[in-house]
Design a protein around this motif. Structure first.
Motif, PDB file in Angstrom:
ATOM      1  N   PHE A  95       0.823  -1.203   0.000  1.00 25.41           N
ATOM      2  CA  PHE A  95       0.000   0.000   0.000  1.00 25.41           C
ATOM      3  C   PHE A  95       0.855   1.250   0.000  1.00 25.41           C
ATOM      4  O   PHE A  95       2.026   1.242   0.389  1.00 25.41           O
ATOM      5  N   THR A  96       0.222   2.339  -0.439  1.00 27.12           N
ATOM      6  CA  THR A  96       0.849   3.658  -0.476  1.00 27.12           C
ATOM      7  C   THR A  96       0.094   4.570   0.476  1.00 27.12           C
ATOM      8  O   THR A  96      -1.137   4.556   0.509  1.00 27.12           O
ATOM      9  N   GLN A  97       0.823   5.364   1.252  1.00 30.37           N
ATOM     10  CA  GLN A  97       0.175   6.228   2.229  1.00 30.37           C
ATOM     11  C   GLN A  97       1.036   7.454   2.499  1.00 30.37           C
ATOM     12  O   GLN A  97       2.254   7.340   2.662  1.00 30.37           O
ATOM     13  N   ILE A  98       0.408   8.627   2.549  1.00 35.94           N
ATOM     14  CA  ILE A  98       1.090   9.852   2.964  1.00 35.94           C
ATOM     15  C   ILE A  98       0.791  10.094   4.430  1.00 35.94           C
ATOM     16  O   ILE A  98      -0.367  10.039   4.854  1.00 35.94           O
ATOM     17  N   ASN A 104       7.198  16.977   8.827  1.00 38.72           N
ATOM     18  CA  ASN A 104       7.164  16.860   7.376  1.00 38.72           C
ATOM     19  C   ASN A 104       6.077  15.888   6.939  1.00 38.72           C
ATOM     20  O   ASN A 104       5.688  14.983   7.691  1.00 38.72           O
ATOM     21  N   TRP A 105       5.622  16.068   5.705  1.00 34.53           N
ATOM     22  CA  TRP A 105       4.794  15.073   5.039  1.00 34.53           C
ATOM     23  C   TRP A 105       5.718  14.113   4.321  1.00 34.53           C
ATOM     24  O   TRP A 105       6.662  14.538   3.647  1.00 34.53           O
ATOM     25  N   ILE A 106       5.483  12.800   4.461  1.00 32.00           N
ATOM     26  CA  ILE A 106       6.294  11.811   3.761  1.00 32.00           C
ATOM     27  C   ILE A 106       5.370  10.799   3.095  1.00 32.00           C
ATOM     28  O   ILE A 106       4.223  10.611   3.501  1.00 32.00           O
ATOM     29  N   CYS A 107       5.876  10.154   2.059  1.00 29.40           N
ATOM     30  CA  CYS A 107       5.124   9.134   1.342  1.00 29.40           C
ATOM     31  C   CYS A 107       5.724   7.769   1.651  1.00 29.40           C
ATOM     32  O   CYS A 107       6.942   7.580   1.546  1.00 29.40           O
ATOM     33  N   LEU A 108       4.870   6.819   2.024  1.00 28.18           N
ATOM     34  CA  LEU A 108       5.306   5.467   2.331  1.00 28.18           C
ATOM     35  C   LEU A 108       4.821   4.501   1.263  1.00 28.18           C
ATOM     36  O   LEU A 108       3.685   4.591   0.802  1.00 28.18           O
TER      37      LEU A 108
END
Length: 224
Positions: A95-98, A104-108
């Motif tokens: 899965f993808t999650q911000i 900070n905002w990061i994307c996983l």
């Protein structure tokens, strides 16, 4: 009559009461299939245009929900406000999650419960992390690797506004000239076999009882 005094980014107090006009809506969309209902106001657009404006939860949420509508097979993309609560269905695939780390905002991208830090493009300044996180998530949804991408930072905000107004996420712009990026490299170590010096390829092997090694019959002209 209830009154609320709000101080804006320009330090100008604004009084809101029962006679105040409703804020002007900018973007609205919904998807009953996924229970999606998003509403952004003109203030959000002004904040995105502001080169020093930080993306809020609602701005991040809008991007993730548009991606969820376009890519329903991708897990995650949940509201960043509730991912720490029990309101999110557990992911059953990658899965993808911000998320917000507090600074900070990061994307996983999580695959088989494995998380690793990747060497992606770093923002210039300190206010565009949310736009980079959205760009990374969009790139992943389109099946590409952000590690291999170089984004045109001055165009991120304008591009995101176009995505919101068209209600469709598209890959974020890249410079005309390719910029070398430092890639993360992973190495796997394993045995090699046969005279062809290859790893186990799943083909038939036979063992040499003299040297205790394994060979493809066709490579040593032995019996199959």
């Amino acid at each position: 009559m209830a009154k609320l005094t709000v101080t804006t980014n320009q330090n100008k107090p604004v009084v809101i009461d029962d006679t105040s006009a409703d804020p002007k809506q900018w973007v609205t969309f919904s998807d009953n299939t996924n229970g999606i209902n998003v509403r952004l106001y003109e203030a959000s657009k002004s904040n995105i245009y502001n080169s020093k404006g930080w993306l809020t939860d609602s701005g991040i949420h809008a991007a993730q929900q548009l991606l969820k509508i376009q890519f329903p097979h991708i897990d995650g993309l949940n509201d960043s406000d509730i991912i720490k609560a029990d309101l999110v269905t557990p992911a059953i695939s990658e899965f993808t999650q911000i998320v917000n780390t507090g600074m900070n905002w990061i994307c996983l991208l999580v695959v088989e419960v494995t998380v690793s830090n990747q060497k992606v493009q770093q923002q210039k300044g300190n206010s565009d992390c949310g736009f980079f996180a959205i760009a990374f998530a969009t790139t992943l949804c389109f099946g590409r690797d952000p590690v291999e991408m170089k984004y045109d930072q001055p165009l991120l905000r304008v591009h995101y506004i176009k995505c919101l107004e068209s209600l469709k996420m598209t890959p974020f712009p890249t410079p005309d000239k390719r910029v070398p990026m430092l890639k993360s490299v992973s190495k796997a170590v394993g045995p090699i076999y046969c005279t062809c010096k290859t790893p186990d390829d799943g083909e038939h092997y036979m063992e040499c009882y003299m040297y205790h090694e394994w060979f493809h019959p066709e490579c040593v002209k032995g019996p199959a």
